[in-house]
Design a protein around this motif. Structure first.
Motif, PDB file in Angstrom:
ATOM      1  N   THR A   1       3.304 -51.104  10.433  1.00  0.00           N
ATOM      2  CA  THR A   1       3.442 -52.174   9.442  1.00  0.00           C
ATOM      3  C   THR A   1       2.646 -51.857   8.186  1.00  0.00           C
ATOM      4  O   THR A   1       3.167 -51.965   7.063  1.00  0.00           O
ATOM      5  CB  THR A   1       2.965 -53.516  10.043  1.00  0.00           C
ATOM      6  OG1 THR A   1       3.783 -53.851  11.155  1.00  0.00           O
ATOM      7  CG2 THR A   1       3.033 -54.617   8.998  1.00  0.00           C
ATOM      8  N   ASP A   2       1.395 -51.443   8.344  1.00  0.00           N
ATOM      9  CA  ASP A   2       0.546 -51.145   7.192  1.00  0.00           C
ATOM     10  C   ASP A   2       1.103 -49.980   6.382  1.00  0.00           C
ATOM     11  O   ASP A   2       1.085 -50.013   5.136  1.00  0.00           O
ATOM     12  CB  ASP A   2      -0.875 -50.816   7.653  1.00  0.00           C
ATOM     13  CG  ASP A   2      -1.615 -52.042   8.179  1.00  0.00           C
ATOM     14  OD1 ASP A   2      -1.159 -53.161   7.901  1.00  0.00           O
ATOM     15  OD2 ASP A   2      -2.646 -51.863   8.857  1.00  0.00           O
TER      16      ASP A   2
ATOM     17  N   LEU B   1       4.101 -51.201   4.326  1.00  0.00           N
ATOM     18  CA  LEU B   1       3.695 -51.980   3.151  1.00  0.00           C
ATOM     19  C   LEU B   1       3.084 -51.084   2.074  1.00  0.00           C
ATOM     20  O   LEU B   1       3.306 -51.299   0.876  1.00  0.00           O
ATOM     21  CB  LEU B   1       2.698 -53.056   3.566  1.00  0.00           C
ATOM     22  CG  LEU B   1       3.271 -54.189   4.431  1.00  0.00           C
ATOM     23  CD1 LEU B   1       2.148 -55.101   4.921  1.00  0.00           C
ATOM     24  CD2 LEU B   1       4.309 -54.985   3.645  1.00  0.00           C
TER      25      LEU B   1
ATOM     26  N   LEU C   1       8.616 -58.980   8.138  1.00  0.00           N
ATOM     27  CA  LEU C   1       7.780 -58.975   6.935  1.00  0.00           C
ATOM     28  C   LEU C   1       8.328 -59.924   5.876  1.00  0.00           C
ATOM     29  O   LEU C   1       7.565 -60.588   5.160  1.00  0.00           O
ATOM     30  CB  LEU C   1       7.679 -57.559   6.376  1.00  0.00           C
ATOM     31  CG  LEU C   1       6.884 -56.558   7.222  1.00  0.00           C
ATOM     32  CD1 LEU C   1       6.991 -55.154   6.636  1.00  0.00           C
ATOM     33  CD2 LEU C   1       5.422 -56.987   7.323  1.00  0.00           C
TER      34      LEU C   1
ATOM     35  N   GLU D   1       7.473 -63.426   6.833  1.00  0.00           N
ATOM     36  CA  GLU D   1       6.059 -63.703   6.564  1.00  0.00           C
ATOM     37  C   GLU D   1       5.750 -63.767   5.072  1.00  0.00           C
ATOM     38  O   GLU D   1       4.642 -64.143   4.686  1.00  0.00           O
ATOM     39  CB  GLU D   1       5.195 -62.628   7.226  1.00  0.00           C
ATOM     40  CG  GLU D   1       5.276 -62.663   8.751  1.00  0.00           C
ATOM     41  CD  GLU D   1       4.639 -61.455   9.408  1.00  0.00           C
ATOM     42  OE1 GLU D   1       4.306 -61.539  10.612  1.00  0.00           O
ATOM     43  OE2 GLU D   1       4.463 -60.416   8.732  1.00  0.00           O
TER      44      GLU D   1
ATOM     45  N   SER E   1       5.520 -61.194   3.108  1.00  0.00           N
ATOM     46  CA  SER E   1       4.821 -59.991   2.654  1.00  0.00           C
ATOM     47  C   SER E   1       5.719 -59.114   1.788  1.00  0.00           C
ATOM     48  O   SER E   1       5.221 -58.342   0.958  1.00  0.00           O
ATOM     49  CB  SER E   1       4.320 -59.183   3.854  1.00  0.00           C
ATOM     50  OG  SER E   1       3.403 -59.946   4.612  1.00  0.00           O
TER      51      SER E   1
ATOM     52  N   PRO F   1       7.215 -55.912  -2.951  1.00  0.00           N
ATOM     53  CA  PRO F   1       6.090 -56.684  -2.394  1.00  0.00           C
ATOM     54  C   PRO F   1       6.237 -58.173  -2.701  1.00  0.00           C
ATOM     55  O   PRO F   1       6.725 -58.556  -3.766  1.00  0.00           O
ATOM     56  CB  PRO F   1       4.865 -56.086  -3.106  1.00  0.00           C
ATOM     57  CG  PRO F   1       5.302 -54.704  -3.490  1.00  0.00           C
ATOM     58  CD  PRO F   1       6.756 -54.823  -3.841  1.00  0.00           C
TER      59      PRO F   1
ATOM     60  N   THR G   1       4.658 -62.463  -1.731  1.00  0.00           N
ATOM     61  CA  THR G   1       3.460 -63.278  -1.569  1.00  0.00           C
ATOM     62  C   THR G   1       3.458 -63.847  -0.159  1.00  0.00           C
ATOM     63  O   THR G   1       4.338 -64.638   0.188  1.00  0.00           O
ATOM     64  CB  THR G   1       3.430 -64.433  -2.584  1.00  0.00           C
ATOM     65  OG1 THR G   1       3.485 -63.898  -3.906  1.00  0.00           O
ATOM     66  CG2 THR G   1       2.162 -65.260  -2.422  1.00  0.00           C
ATOM     67  N   ALA G   2       2.511 -63.421   0.655  1.00  0.00           N
ATOM     68  CA  ALA G   2       2.483 -63.834   2.053  1.00  0.00           C
ATOM     69  C   ALA G   2       2.378 -65.353   2.173  1.00  0.00           C
ATOM     70  O   ALA G   2       1.697 -66.013   1.380  1.00  0.00           O
ATOM     71  CB  ALA G   2       1.321 -63.166   2.778  1.00  0.00           C
TER      72      ALA G   2
ATOM     73  N   ASP H   1      -0.906 -67.023   2.050  1.00  0.00           N
ATOM     74  CA  ASP H   1      -1.615 -67.063   0.777  1.00  0.00           C
ATOM     75  C   ASP H   1      -1.152 -68.217  -0.108  1.00  0.00           C
ATOM     76  O   ASP H   1      -1.729 -68.440  -1.188  1.00  0.00           O
ATOM     77  CB  ASP H   1      -1.431 -65.741   0.019  1.00  0.00           C
ATOM     78  CG  ASP H   1      -2.083 -64.567   0.738  1.00  0.00           C
ATOM     79  OD1 ASP H   1      -3.070 -64.801   1.454  1.00  0.00           O
ATOM     80  OD2 ASP H   1      -1.589 -63.434   0.597  1.00  0.00           O
TER      81      ASP H   1
END
Length: 400
Positions: A136-137, A140, A187, A190, A192, A211, A213-214, A217
């Motif tokens: 996942t990381d 992203l 993702l 979520e 993300s 990208p 905005t989660a 947040d």
């Protein structure tokens, strides 16, 4: 000893419900909107499971229909955002409403998507949570480095995304699914990542990703307050409706639905449907003037067509087998004065074919429907639209 007379509920008949629908859903010509944001606000959220539906539904409600106006809101101003939310369905909603939807529905759904994904890769690939987190990381990071990327681009950058799992082996619906699709869906749920412009035209479902905005947040109200806020918005657009209608539309539990309605002070009213009871906002009991006679051609999964669970007041149940697929998705519909009277489809040569299943409205309805078909064909131009969810009558009509 005298007893107080029983309290009589106010009554809102079917004619009044149809008048509200025509005005509030911006379907009557003199009620149409100037911006894509207005069309989404009018129906709370535009269905987005089929990419074409967002544009078709918005343009049906715009005074000057133009896909570029919808693309402006989605991709330039980002004032409309796609979210996996009510009923685990993809919607396009006004960005200002996003925190309310996140707290009331989307965060719960995103958490479920993450749990399902973790179980899927564990059982199908033997990945533990650490391995999934690493992939996942890296995904992203690859997206952040590129700014925008397709699923294929990300799979090239992160080879683990190309791993596949066979779902339902041995079943008629067996399918081989790549990690890419499941992870990107999670993702996106979520927040993300977000869907950016598709490859090709506005009917394409092959999106570039960017990208996002989660959801965690977002400065969102607590869930009970958010559910009340969403219930108020929904009742303002769809009321009167039954408690079950709101429960179905949101995907909430019955308890959460009742609490949300109580928080907004919803008032019970009598409906025509077999003496059923509906609810409206306390300041929404006065009658709404009926608009001038109107016709509309709405796309499959249009928010109006899918706005209520109980549909007999605007759809003859005898029509349903030809207008819905086996999963309950409605296809393109023809409307006359707040009632579905048929279906339409686009043929390969661009013609907007339609078939009326009711003679309601007579020649006036037929002429108005023909005018709406011409209006639709004019702004579609060379674009050809095939609904993602095919229905029996739409298939018949689209045949050359």
């Amino acid at each position: 000893m005298s007893h107080p007379a029983p309290r009589t509920r106010p009554r809102i008949d079917t004619a009044q419900r149809r008048a509200r629908l025509g005005r509030r859903h911006l379907l009557a010509p003199d009620c149409r909107a100037a911006t894509a944001e207005e069309t989404a606000d009018a129906v709370v959220a535009l269905h987005a499971s089929d990419p074409a539906t967002v544009h078709l539904a918005a343009c049906a409600r715009l005074a000057a229909p133009d896909p570029k106006e919808v693309e402006r809101a989605l991709y330039e101003d980002r004032s409309l955002v796609r979210m996996l939310c009510m009923r685990r369905t993809l919607f396009a909603i006004d960005a200002e409403l996003a925190p309310v939807v996140a707290s009331s529905t989307a965060r719960t759904i995103a958490a479920r998507e993450r749990r399902d994904l973790a179980k899927w890769v564990r059982e199908g690939l033997g990945w533990d949570e650490r391995r999934l987190a690493e992939v996942t990381d890296r995904t992203l990071t690859a997206l952040a480095d590129r700014g925008e990327a397709t699923a294929a681009d990300l799979s090239a950058a992160v080879p683990e995304l190309r791993a596949t799992v066979v779902n339902s082996p041995g079943k008629p619906y067996e399918a081989t699914v790549a990690v890419t699709s499941r992870l990107l869906r999670t993702l996106a749920a979520e927040g993300s990542i977000r869907r950016s412009r598709p490859r090709g035209g506005w009917t394409s479902s092959t999106f570039r990703w960017a990208p996002g905005t989660a959801l965690v947040d977002l400065a969102a109200p607590p869930a009970p307050e958010a559910r009340a806020a969403l219930a108020r918005r929904w009742l303002a657009a769809y009321g009167p409706a039954t408690v079950e209608d709101l429960k179905w539309w949101t995907g909430w539990t019955l308890t959460d639905t009742r609490h949300a309605l109580a928080a907004v002070g919803a008032v019970e009213v009598a409906l025509d449907d077999g003496g059923s009871t509906g609810v409206v906002l306390p300041d929404d009991l006065d009658p709404v003037p009926a608009p001038a006679p109107w016709a509309a051609l709405l796309p499959g999964l249009d928010p109006t067509s899918m706005g209520w669970k109980a549909r007999d007041w605007y759809l003859d149940p005898a029509m349903a087998p030809r207008l819905f697929d086996r999963s309950g998705n409605i296809g393109p519909t023809v409307w006359w004065n707040g009632r579905i009277i048929g279906s339409w489809a686009q043929r390969p040569d661009g013609e907007i074919a339609r078939h009326l299943l009711s003679d309601e409205g007579g020649s006036a309805a037929a002429e108005a429907v023909a005018a709406e078909a011409a209006r639709l064909a004019a702004w579609l131009g060379d674009v050809r639209v095939t609904p993602r969810f095919r229905t029996p009558l739409e298939r018949e009509l689209s045949a050359p």
